[in-house]
Design an enzyme around this catalytic site. Sequence first.
Site, PDB file in Angstrom:
ATOM      1  N   GLU A  67       6.782  -1.471 103.000  1.00 42.98           N
ATOM      2  CA  GLU A  67       5.887  -2.282 102.170  1.00 42.98           C
ATOM      3  C   GLU A  67       5.392  -1.505 100.961  1.00 42.98           C
ATOM      4  OE1 GLU A  67       2.234  -3.833 103.925  1.00 42.98           O
ATOM      5  OE2 GLU A  67       1.893  -5.041 102.140  1.00 42.98           O
ATOM      6  N   ASP A  83       6.270  -1.927 108.059  1.00 42.31           N
ATOM      7  CA  ASP A  83       4.933  -2.122 107.508  1.00 42.31           C
ATOM      8  C   ASP A  83       4.050  -1.032 108.103  1.00 42.31           C
ATOM      9  OD1 ASP A  83       2.495  -2.912 106.544  1.00 42.31           O
ATOM     10  OD2 ASP A  83       2.893  -5.053 106.796  1.00 42.31           O
ATOM     11  N   ILE A  85       0.889  -0.327 107.790  1.00 41.98           N
ATOM     12  CA  ILE A  85      -0.317  -0.942 108.374  1.00 41.98           C
ATOM     13  C   ILE A  85      -0.250  -2.428 108.033  1.00 41.98           C
ATOM     14  CG2 ILE A  85      -2.834  -1.060 108.482  1.00 41.98           C
ATOM     15  CD1 ILE A  85      -3.019   1.750 107.383  1.00 41.98           C
ATOM     16  N   ASP A  86       0.042  -3.261 109.013  1.00 40.94           N
ATOM     17  CA  ASP A  86      -0.043  -4.704 108.784  1.00 40.94           C
ATOM     18  C   ASP A  86      -1.439  -5.144 109.237  1.00 40.94           C
ATOM     19  OD1 ASP A  86       1.178  -7.247 108.005  1.00 40.94           O
ATOM     20  OD2 ASP A  86       0.757  -7.770 110.088  1.00 40.94           O
ATOM     21  N   THR A  88      -4.116  -4.638 106.708  1.00 37.16           N
ATOM     22  CA  THR A  88      -4.853  -3.561 106.021  1.00 37.16           C
ATOM     23  C   THR A  88      -6.332  -3.902 105.853  1.00 37.16           C
ATOM     24  OG1 THR A  88      -2.843  -2.914 104.878  1.00 37.16           O
ATOM     25  CG2 THR A  88      -4.879  -2.134 103.927  1.00 37.16           C
ATOM     26  N   ASP A 210       6.309  -7.809 107.203  1.00 35.50           N
ATOM     27  CA  ASP A 210       5.260  -8.421 108.026  1.00 35.50           C
ATOM     28  C   ASP A 210       5.836  -8.956 109.340  1.00 35.50           C
ATOM     29  OD1 ASP A 210       3.195  -8.208 106.006  1.00 35.50           O
ATOM     30  OD2 ASP A 210       4.075  -9.948 104.993  1.00 35.50           O
TER      31      ASP A 210
END
Length: 262
Positions: A67, A83, A85-86, A88, A210
């Site tokens: 990402e 990702d 950190i999905d 955030t 995601d």
Amino acid sequence: MTDYLSLAEDIAREAGEMLLAKRPTMSRQVETKSSPTDVVTALDTASEQLIRERVRAARPGDRFLGEEGGEAPGESEVRWIVDPIDGTVNFLYGLPDWAVSIAVEVKGEVVAGVVNVPARGEVYTAALGRGAWLGGGRLRCNTGVPLAQALVATGFGYFAGRREVQGEVVAKVLPRVRDIRRGGSCAVDLCSLAAGRVDAYYERGINPWDYAAAGLIAVEAGARLGGLHGRPVGPSYALCAAPGLFEELHDLLAPLDPERDA
Ligand code: IPD
């Protein structure tokens, strides 16, 4: 496939531990991306860098899509979709629903997926054709739920125009279902669906990082994942639910938004 999965799981666990350890001091180091509501913390970048380094060390020729850092080309037919950190915004505020998401795609098909939700101590995994798991427990999504009794998760994008449309759609969906949840992480939403904590999920405008890992987890738990009008999940819509409910949700959503930006 097991090798991909165990490597992805090791790396997702290491990134999760790093994030949990550093979150109290570093999560407030924030910049904005595509819009003022779209944030990236210093730890999104650090997590992606750690994951890229570990993948490169173990499988130097593989391609990588992250990402934050975008595409890294390679000769291999294997691509890692990440990702770091999905969720955030949840991470920033100390809410527990954020995840490290790692999918492994071979010749364009996702074959392994890991979603680590460190603040909940939950690691979801799936391998193509071999089921989805939370720890040692096999996951099965809820089946036989009619739309009127469905708990439906959704999410919103970061652009004001898209949010206006999403708001109009939610206003039409809400009276037709048991309730709506906006958890704040697409990956966690899809894993929650796999675990039977929600019945369905839809969102307009999510990206491969995601949903790549969590989509496999939901499908391996028995759900159907797709776009509107038989299209694959793409830049427009993602719908996910057990067969039957999927079609009901599709028929509700299809006339509400004719994919204005598809
Ligand atoms: C976001 C989350 C959110 C979804 C957004 C995504 P990020 O990812 O998954 O639930 O509604 O569409 O962009 O920005 O936290 O990685």
